[in-house]
Design a protein around this motif. Structure first.
Motif, PDB file in Angstrom:
ATOM      1  N   ALA A  27      31.075  17.407  27.126  1.00 21.55           N
ATOM      2  CA  ALA A  27      29.949  16.972  26.286  1.00 21.55           C
ATOM      3  C   ALA A  27      29.124  18.177  25.823  1.00 21.55           C
ATOM      4  O   ALA A  27      28.734  18.265  24.651  1.00 21.55           O
ATOM      5  N   ALA A  28      28.876  19.124  26.734  1.00 18.26           N
ATOM      6  CA  ALA A  28      28.108  20.320  26.388  1.00 18.26           C
ATOM      7  C   ALA A  28      28.819  21.111  25.292  1.00 18.26           C
ATOM      8  O   ALA A  28      28.199  21.539  24.306  1.00 18.26           O
ATOM      9  N   ASN A  29      30.124  21.294  25.439  1.00 17.31           N
ATOM     10  CA  ASN A  29      30.906  21.990  24.413  1.00 17.31           C
ATOM     11  C   ASN A  29      30.795  21.280  23.069  1.00 17.31           C
ATOM     12  O   ASN A  29      30.619  21.914  22.020  1.00 17.31           O
ATOM     13  N   SER A  30      30.914  19.951  23.098  1.00 19.47           N
ATOM     14  CA  SER A  30      30.866  19.175  21.860  1.00 19.47           C
ATOM     15  C   SER A  30      29.493  19.277  21.194  1.00 19.47           C
ATOM     16  O   SER A  30      29.394  19.408  19.964  1.00 19.47           O
ATOM     17  N   SER A  42      34.571  30.005  16.968  1.00 21.77           N
ATOM     18  CA  SER A  42      34.608  30.391  18.384  1.00 21.77           C
ATOM     19  C   SER A  42      35.051  29.234  19.288  1.00 21.77           C
ATOM     20  O   SER A  42      35.013  29.337  20.507  1.00 21.77           O
ATOM     21  N   PHE A  43      35.470  28.107  18.677  1.00 23.69           N
ATOM     22  CA  PHE A  43      35.946  26.953  19.441  1.00 23.69           C
ATOM     23  C   PHE A  43      37.427  26.711  19.167  1.00 23.69           C
ATOM     24  O   PHE A  43      37.934  27.045  18.102  1.00 23.69           O
ATOM     25  N   THR A  44      38.079  26.117  20.152  1.00 23.57           N
ATOM     26  CA  THR A  44      39.494  25.751  19.971  1.00 23.57           C
ATOM     27  C   THR A  44      39.676  24.278  20.320  1.00 23.57           C
ATOM     28  O   THR A  44      38.954  23.735  21.162  1.00 23.57           O
ATOM     29  N   GLY A  50      41.716  11.057  25.014  1.00 17.82           N
ATOM     30  CA  GLY A  50      42.373  10.466  23.861  1.00 17.82           C
ATOM     31  C   GLY A  50      41.803  10.932  22.537  1.00 17.82           C
ATOM     32  O   GLY A  50      42.043  10.318  21.492  1.00 17.82           O
ATOM     33  N   LEU A  51      41.054  12.020  22.558  1.00 20.96           N
ATOM     34  CA  LEU A  51      40.405  12.555  21.355  1.00 20.96           C
ATOM     35  C   LEU A  51      40.717  14.035  21.208  1.00 20.96           C
ATOM     36  O   LEU A  51      41.099  14.694  22.167  1.00 20.96           O
ATOM     37  N   SER A  52      40.502  14.555  20.009  1.00 17.72           N
ATOM     38  CA  SER A  52      40.525  16.007  19.811  1.00 17.72           C
ATOM     39  C   SER A  52      39.142  16.543  20.177  1.00 17.72           C
ATOM     40  O   SER A  52      38.157  16.214  19.519  1.00 17.72           O
ATOM     41  N   MET A  53      39.069  17.329  21.242  1.00 22.44           N
ATOM     42  CA  MET A  53      37.800  17.895  21.689  1.00 22.44           C
ATOM     43  C   MET A  53      37.793  19.394  21.390  1.00 22.44           C
ATOM     44  O   MET A  53      38.844  20.006  21.201  1.00 22.44           O
ATOM     45  N   LEU A  54      36.609  19.971  21.353  1.00 20.89           N
ATOM     46  CA  LEU A  54      36.490  21.405  21.071  1.00 20.89           C
ATOM     47  C   LEU A  54      35.889  22.123  22.267  1.00 20.89           C
ATOM     48  O   LEU A  54      34.904  21.671  22.846  1.00 20.89           O
ATOM     49  N   LEU A  55      36.513  23.247  22.637  1.00 20.56           N
ATOM     50  CA  LEU A  55      36.033  24.054  23.755  1.00 20.56           C
ATOM     51  C   LEU A  55      35.728  25.462  23.263  1.00 20.56           C
ATOM     52  O   LEU A  55      36.494  26.055  22.504  1.00 20.56           O
ATOM     53  N   THR A  56      34.614  26.007  23.733  1.00 15.38           N
ATOM     54  CA  THR A  56      34.237  27.359  23.353  1.00 15.38           C
ATOM     55  C   THR A  56      35.221  28.387  23.911  1.00 15.38           C
ATOM     56  O   THR A  56      35.751  28.216  25.006  1.00 15.38           O
ATOM     57  N   GLN A  57      35.443  29.429  23.143  1.00 13.73           N
ATOM     58  CA  GLN A  57      36.249  30.555  23.606  1.00 13.73           C
ATOM     59  C   GLN A  57      35.369  31.767  23.902  1.00 13.73           C
ATOM     60  O   GLN A  57      35.864  32.835  24.247  1.00 13.73           O
ATOM     61  N   ASP A  58      34.054  31.585  23.749  1.00 19.68           N
ATOM     62  CA  ASP A  58      33.093  32.638  24.082  1.00 19.68           C
ATOM     63  C   ASP A  58      33.060  32.775  25.602  1.00 19.68           C
ATOM     64  O   ASP A  58      32.704  31.835  26.316  1.00 19.68           O
ATOM     65  N   GLU A  59      33.434  33.945  26.102  1.00 21.10           N
ATOM     66  CA  GLU A  59      33.609  34.122  27.547  1.00 21.10           C
ATOM     67  C   GLU A  59      32.330  33.859  28.335  1.00 21.10           C
ATOM     68  O   GLU A  59      32.361  33.277  29.413  1.00 21.10           O
ATOM     69  N   SER A  60      31.183  34.297  27.802  1.00 22.37           N
ATOM     70  CA  SER A  60      29.926  34.108  28.544  1.00 22.37           C
ATOM     71  C   SER A  60      29.546  32.625  28.613  1.00 22.37           C
ATOM     72  O   SER A  60      29.078  32.142  29.644  1.00 22.37           O
TER      73      SER A  60
END
Length: 207
Positions: A27-30, A42-44, A50-60
């Motif tokens: 939820a935070a990523n979204s 910066s998201f993948t 069952g959904l397309s979700m997005l996750l940050t790729q920013d290491e910090s």
């Protein structure tokens, strides 16, 4: 005549804590993606609920959310977490623009006696899916954030909880006279999570 059996899954305190803390991480990523706090590139995309979700790729940010969900899981398992709030603030002025509230009710009997509960994993996933869809469509009910923003996370715990080393005591970072939108909730039968977003009410909205 064909019959249909509704299956129930055993939900333990540890399992429920894992479901809720993982939910908050996604939820935070979204929220960070859909509110434009970090750049889109910066998201993948990943598949979850069952959904397309997005996750940050920013290491910090990844590291922050990872350690956060780990701590939340610990508090949830102990029955000590009452609420999590993701706050979005102006980078320039630190003015609070949005508060994403996740209120948590915990089944005290499960914590005290170690009993388990029953609920279908699919049903829990459907409930979480509904919240994630609402977060993804937030542009339709929230004002545009047209300035660089930062975020913070507040955790409301029972008073007897020692503050971990990486956390500090904070004010509530409230918004004066906010507008509020209640989102869906989900319930593992051990932890019930109610979601609400409050946001700054721009003057021109009232004219």
């Amino acid at each position: 005549m064909a019959s249909r059996t509704a299956s129930k899954d055993i939900i333990t305190l540890r399992g429920s804590a894992a479901i809720v803390s993982e939910f908050f991480g996604y939820a935070a990523n979204s929220i960070l993606y859909n509110r434009g706090v970090y750049p889109e590139e910066s998201f993948t995309k990943v598949k979850k609920y069952g959904l397309s979700m997005l996750l940050t790729q920013d290491e910090s940010v990844k590291s922050f959310i990872g350690s956060l969900t780990s701590q939340l899981s610990e508090w949830l398992e102990a029955g000590k977490l009452q609420r999590i709030v993701l706050v979005i603030m102006s980078m320039a002025t630190s003015e609070v623009l949005e508060r994403w509230n996740f209120n948590i009710e915990t089944d005290a009997e499960v914590v005290e006696k170690g009993v388990s509960r029953e609920k279908s994993d699919k049903e829990i996933m459907r409930e979480i899916q509904a919240i994630m869809r609402q977060i993804a469509s937030c542009i339709t009910y929230l004002p545009c954030l047209d300035e660089p923003c930062v975020f913070d996370v507040l955790a409301y715990t029972d008073k007897d909880v020692a503050i971990p080393f990486a956390w500090i005591e904070s004010d509530a970072k409230l918004i004066q006279n906010p507008q509020m939108v209640k989102l869906h909730s989900f319930d593992t039968k051990i932890h019930k999570v109610d979601t609400l977003v409050s946001y700054k009410n721009d003057d021109w909205d009232e004219k």
